[in-house]
Design an enzyme around this catalytic site. Structure first.
Site, short mmCIF file in Angstrom:
data_model
loop_
_atom_site.label_atom_id
_atom_site.label_comp_id
_atom_site.label_asym_id
_atom_site.label_seq_id
_atom_site.Cartn_x
_atom_site.Cartn_y
_atom_site.Cartn_z
N CYS A 22 -41.28 -1.60 19.07
CA CYS A 22 -41.88 -0.38 19.59
C CYS A 22 -43.38 -0.53 19.83
O CYS A 22 -44.04 -1.41 19.28
CB CYS A 22 -41.68 0.77 18.60
SG CYS A 22 -39.98 1.11 18.18
N GLY A 48 -41.75 -2.34 24.30
CA GLY A 48 -40.49 -1.62 24.28
C GLY A 48 -40.15 -1.11 25.66
O GLY A 48 -40.87 -0.27 26.21
N ASN A 123 -43.46 2.55 14.60
CA ASN A 123 -43.26 1.15 14.95
C ASN A 123 -43.01 0.39 13.66
O ASN A 123 -43.85 0.36 12.77
CB ASN A 123 -44.51 0.59 15.66
CG ASN A 123 -44.44 -0.92 15.84
OD1 ASN A 123 -43.36 -1.47 15.97
ND2 ASN A 123 -45.59 -1.57 15.87
N GLY A 124 -41.84 -0.24 13.58
CA GLY A 124 -41.51 -0.99 12.38
C GLY A 124 -40.05 -0.85 12.03
O GLY A 124 -39.21 -0.49 12.86
N TYR A 264 -46.85 -14.18 20.14
CA TYR A 264 -46.09 -13.69 21.29
C TYR A 264 -46.17 -12.19 21.55
O TYR A 264 -46.36 -11.78 22.68
CB TYR A 264 -44.61 -14.10 21.13
CG TYR A 264 -43.70 -13.52 22.19
CD1 TYR A 264 -43.81 -13.92 23.52
CD2 TYR A 264 -42.74 -12.56 21.87
CE1 TYR A 264 -42.97 -13.39 24.51
CE2 TYR A 264 -41.90 -12.03 22.84
CZ TYR A 264 -42.02 -12.45 24.15
OH TYR A 264 -41.22 -11.92 25.11
#
Length: 492
Positions: A22, A48, A123-124, A264
């Protein structure tokens, strides 16, 4: 993998990349806050591409728009932004790692609590979400989604503490795993990061407006200044009159931010925990050249994530850098094609070998990682079909041997090529003349550390080492259940 996910990808090898779950963005004290959030989400689209959502607060009511697909096409229409009024808003772009692909799981999630409206973007991944969910359901909670994020809402709603802040902290102290959160409430905006800082979160300023995002590149897009990173375990509150308070409700813990953000996930034009992602990736490439030299004529990046590392490799080795693989930027999404042969032709719509450059040459391909190995196999084949004399592969991260349980969409461990094969076996699988990876100590050196600390590693590198920095309650429960089922089968 979710069945709808390929419809919304931009990477032609999307089935063979680790994917950040996310991206989140929030702003308070801003005119047309939702428009700013939409712009910020555009910059975070790489984090995302399955779905997006924005929730705003206009001083009286909350307004939400959520949709499947990209930010563009869903949030670039005037009528959508007009339907999200107010000077405070938070937004989210999503890949799913927990919960099925459906609109009910698209964030921000919103609920009416006793204290008022509560919109949360996460996010996670909460690694004890299933256990907490079972307990909450037994106590009477009714869930509307299958997302682990909804667990946080129920923990806040059922907390016996008096203030919303204390309820929120009480909820956070019950969850395990990795999280960066942005919460919009009638009292203001809350932004926080897990105690280990596994998932990133940064704070910015634009005039009187305060904003939070997964990456600094989102601030660049909206013209804001990057102020600082939210520290691991820090909780920042911004009221609607502009007051900013910082809380540190957790005991001091040695931080372990995700090392793959540098390899990345993050855009190369972002700053992550004080370091330029682009510069770090060049340093990784240079270290890769020191550790794994090869006689070759050209250094070629696998677009687009391999480019900075390939530049570093070329500069360190003295081998010319060339764009031997050309990417088309006019193909909007990966086609879902019947049959492997037609699907392979679809790949060539987006990436094609620069045949005149490659023919007769010894090439070094630089990529960020090998997951299943299917990407590397296709790229090596592409080089050989273009007439390459030799094809050598160099990878700007150690072998990915373990799954991530902290908000990264990774295959099951048994599907990771590095889990099944050693480097020699992987080389044979992708049909390369040679294959080498940067060492774990080399990766740390490129990040400014002397080497990986054995006792207290500086980053979360579990995907390489299997050294998970938190307990994995739900995963352990699954393992135990599988063992019990196997035992029952044997007894029968």
């Amino acid at each position: 993998m979710d069945p709808l996910a390929p419809m919304f990808t931009t990477n032609p090898f999307d089935d063979d990349k680790l994917r950040e779950e996310c991206g989140i963005f929030g702003v308070i004290q801003a005119e047309t806050a939702s428009a700013i959030v939409a712009l910020g989400l555009h910059a975070l689209q790489h984090r995302g591409q399955e779905a997006a959502g924005i929730t705003s607060w206009d001083g009286h009511d909350f307004h939400t728009h959520r949709a499947m697909g990209h930010v563009a096409g869903n949030f670039d229409r005037d009528e959508v932004i007009r339907g999200l009024p107010g000077n405070s808003a938070c937004g989210h772009v999503r890949y799913s790692t927990t919960g099925e692909t459906s609109l009910r799981n698209v964030q921000p999630l919103y609920a009416e609590l006793n204290s008022g409206g509560f919109a949360i973007a996460h996010n996670g991944n909460i690694s004890n979400a299933m256990k907490l969910r079972r307990e909450l359901i037994r106590r009477g909670s009714i869930f509307q989604s299958t997302s682990d994020t909804e667990v946080i809402i129920h923990l806040v709603a059922t907390s016996t503490y008096r203030t919303l802040l204390d309820k929120f902290i009480d909820a956070l102290k019950q969850i395990e795993g990795a999280y960066s959160l942005i919460v919009t409430t009638p009292e203001g905006m809350i932004a926080c990061r897990d105690p280990l800082g596994i998932r990133p979160l940064v704070m910015g300023q634009l005039g009187e407006s305060t904003m939070f995002a997964s990456e600094t590149v989102a601030f660049d897009v909206v013209g804001a200044e990057h102020v600082r990173s939210i520290e691991p375990g820090e909780l920042v509150i911004v009221t609607h009159d502009g007051q900013i308070r910082s809380h540190r409700p957790f005991g001091e813990v040695h931080p372990r931010p995700c090392i793959f953000e540098h390899v990345y996930f993050s855009r190369p034009d972002s700053i992550v925990d004080g370091s330029s992602v682009y510069s770090v990736r060049k340093a990784i490439g240079a270290q890769l050249a020191v550790e794994n030299p090869v006689d070759a004529d050209l250094v070629i990046p696998v677009p687009d994530s391999g480019v900075p590392a390939a530049i570093g490799y070329a500069q360190q080795s003295g081998i010319p850098f060339e764009l031997g693989i050309i990417r088309s930027h006019y193909i909007g999404r990966t086609f879902i094609q019947p049959g492997d042969k037609v699907r392979h032709l679809g790949v060539k719509l987006k990436h094609n070998a620069n045949r005149a450059l490659i023919s007769g040459k010894r090439v070094v391909l630089i990529d960020d990682s090998i997951v299943r190995g299917t990407t590397s196999l296709k790229i090596v084949q592409m080089m050989r079909e273009a007439g390459a004399k030799e094809v050598h592969m160099r990878i700007a991260s150690p072998p990915t041997k373990h799954s991530c349980f902290y908000g990264v969409d990774t295959p099951e461990r048994t599907k990771l090529l590095a889990h099944r094969l050693d480097v020699g076996g992987m080389q044979d699988f992708i049909h390369a003349d040679s294959l080498s990876f940067i060492s774990i100590d080399g990766l740390y050196k490129a990040l400014g550390e002397a080497k990986r600390a054995d006792i207290r590693p500086q980053y979360c590198d579990a995907c390489f080492t299997g050294d998970y920095p938190t307990t994995l309650t739900d995963q352990d429960d699954v393992v135990v259940q599988n063992q019990l089922e196997l035992l029952a089968e044997r007894v029968v």
